[in-house]
Structures are given as C-alpha cells and as structure tokens.
Design an enzyme around this catalytic site. Structure first.
Site: not given
Length: 125
Positions: A45-46
């Site tokens: 994820h970011r």
C-alpha cells in the site's frame, strides 16, 4: 521517494545506544512493530498523508518501494538498528524476506486512519 538515514549511535565497551531525536522529518504520532513474520509479504500500500520511518531493531528484512508511475522499483534492506528508511506517503511499498528474528519498528507521522491507505499499485516500467 524512500531514502535511508543513519541514526546516531554511541558505542563503547558496554554496548550500543542508538538515538532517534531531531532527525525524523515529522512528529511521531504512532509507533508499531512487526515480528514473527512467516514467508508472507506485508504492506502492499501507500498513503495519502502518512510518512513512516522503518527500523529493523533485530534481524533483517527487505522493503520494496515504488515511488510513482515511470519510476523504477527500488529495493532497500534493513539489517541494523542504526539504519532507518524514510517512506513518503506516495511510496507504494511492501516488506518481505523477514529473518525469523526480525523486529521491524515503524514510526508514523499520523494516527491510524483506514481512509489514508491506497492499495492500488503504480504501473511499473
């Protein structure tokens, strides 16, 4: 874009003392640590806002990082407690290759907010 920073470490006959003070590019709002990891990958994820600082307190792991479309995939190894990786919000990242004794501690600039996570990866070049 992710980058290493070296943490100040004092060493003498008694051992080592590593300091995290006035070096992170954010105020710490959350601390968590990951340990006892099997062969799985973590992360993927970011963030919209959160900046993170990752330190392997024990053992080692790899952090793969992609900072955006058109940019290359980067590989970072955390293998000593005086090495810190700053992960910016736009960095799509995941962790793997954890040694059995790895303890990965992460400082975060924001409190946990499920809406801050983006799980869609960038297209790789």
């Amino acid at each position: 874009m992710a980058k290493y920073i070296d943490l100040q470490t004092f060493t003498d006959a008694r051992g080592n003392l590593t300091v995290v003070e006035k070096i992170l590019p954010f105020d710490i709002k959350r601390v968590f640590y990951i340990y006892g990891v099997d062969e799985t990958e973590r992360g993927h994820h970011r963030h919209k806002k959160t900046v993170q600082a990752a330190i392997a307190l024990n053992g080692s792991c790899r952090i793969m990082n992609h900072a955006g479309e058109g940019l290359p995939l980067e590989e970072f190894t955390l293998d000593k407690p005086s090495k810190c990786l700053i992960i910016d919000p736009e960095d799509f990242h995941w962790m793997d290759n954890f040694t059995k004794d790895c303890i990965l501690m992460v400082f975060a600039s924001e409190y946990y907010d499920k809406d801050d996570y983006i799980f869609e990866p960038y297209k790789q070049i």
